[in-house]
Scaffold this active site. Structure first.
Site, short mmCIF file in Angstrom:
data_model
loop_
_atom_site.label_atom_id
_atom_site.label_comp_id
_atom_site.label_asym_id
_atom_site.label_seq_id
_atom_site.Cartn_x
_atom_site.Cartn_y
_atom_site.Cartn_z
N ARG A 1 0.95 -1.20 0.04
CA ARG A 1 -0.03 0.13 0.06
C ARG A 1 0.92 1.42 0.06
NH1 ARG A 1 -4.85 -0.69 2.92
NH2 ARG A 1 -5.02 1.82 2.85
N CYS B 1 -1.45 6.38 8.68
CA CYS B 1 -1.89 5.01 7.83
C CYS B 1 -2.87 5.04 7.03
CB CYS B 1 -2.12 4.22 9.16
SG CYS B 1 -3.72 4.64 10.29
#
Length: 284
Positions: A176, A236
């Site tokens: 990611r 995040c």
């Protein structure tokens, strides 16, 4: 009370008049779990269910932004979490969401807060007692004091691009972070905040789900290129797994700020630059 407590310690404290145990399990609906039903089926005796999925700013389109201080205090009071309580958090989530609850409680003025090492999985693996159904709750006063010095906004993160005052550490997976894997949210760019470092939150845990400690924990940060003596801002996907890094740093005696909007905000904002790859290529 230590910030990280063992199952043995908690078993010995069950029933203490000032102890409040909280199930802070949260998972995305896409995983197909009903965590409220899971709680009712089996929880540590005396534990209340926090419901992190609702304890957020529901007027904000971003997924998990901090609620108002008033909403937070009201929820704590209704759960019987009040002044003078020792609060022990646990979860049964792959994202170790007790850390998000810990960060929120600290932000809103509660300081005698701990996380159960290994969570519900370790408790059950040891054959310890569980309860079912709902607990009887007694309303208690919670004096809220919002301290946002440890919270970062989009504007502050943009300003940090120029100043470099804070190291930015991203708790998402490597795929990611690099953009190899697309973001699951619609209309959200892949990649990461330029200049940030990647420490997937899973790197803070032992194979049995317990937290790394001491040198092993410090090494996880060092291997990600994080200087523990410099200021740190954490990010995040939506502010959840970054909280695990915040707790890990707390165990090392370090404070860090958390970008609450995280990639769900930065990645969807057309005005923000995004970096791709391990060796950065910046878009925007």
């Amino acid at each position: 009370m230590d910030a990280l407590v063992t199952t043995e310690w908690l078993a010995g404290e069950l029933g203490a008049s000032d102890l409040r145990i909280v199930d802070a399990t949260y998972v995305d609906a896409a995983l197909g779990r009903d965590v409220a039903a899971d709680y009712e089926a089996a929880h540590i005796p005396g534990a209340v269910f926090l419901n992190l999925g609702e304890l957020r700013d529901t007027d904000n389109p971003l997924p998990m932004m901090l609620p108002s201080a008033e909403k937070f205090a009201s929820r704590m009071q209704s759960l019987g979490l009040g002044d003078g309580s020792r609060i022990v958090l646990y979860d049964d989530s792959p994202w170790h969401t007790a850390a998000r609850a810990w960060w929120m409680l600290r932000t809103f003025g509660a300081h005698d807060v701990a996380i159960l090492d290994g969570g519900l999985a370790k408790w059950r693996a040891e054959g310890r007692e569980t309860a079912s159904g709902k607990e009887t709750l007694r309303h208690r006063h919670f004096t809220v004091w919002a301290d946002h010095k440890g919270v970062r906004t989009l504007d502050q993160m943009k300003a940090n691009l120029a100043s470099g005052d804070e190291q930015v550490v991203d708790a998402r997976s490597a795929a990611r972070f690099t953009g190899e894997e697309p973001d699951p949210r619609p209309a959200t760019h892949a990649g990461h905040i330029p200049g940030s470092k990647n420490l997937p939150y899973t790197g803070l845990f032992n194979p049995d789900g317990t937290w790394k400690r001491g040198d092993a924990l410090a090494t996880a940060f060092a291997q990600a290129g994080v200087d523990l003596d410099r200021p740190i801002a954490l990010t995040c996907g939506s502010g959840i797994t970054a909280s695990t890094l915040a707790f890990g740093l707390h165990l090392l005696g370090k404070d860090a700020a958390l970008y609450d909007g995280s990639w769900s905000e930065w990645g969807a904002d057309r005005s923000t630059p995004k970096a791709m790859g391990a060796k950065e290529t910046v878009d925007g």
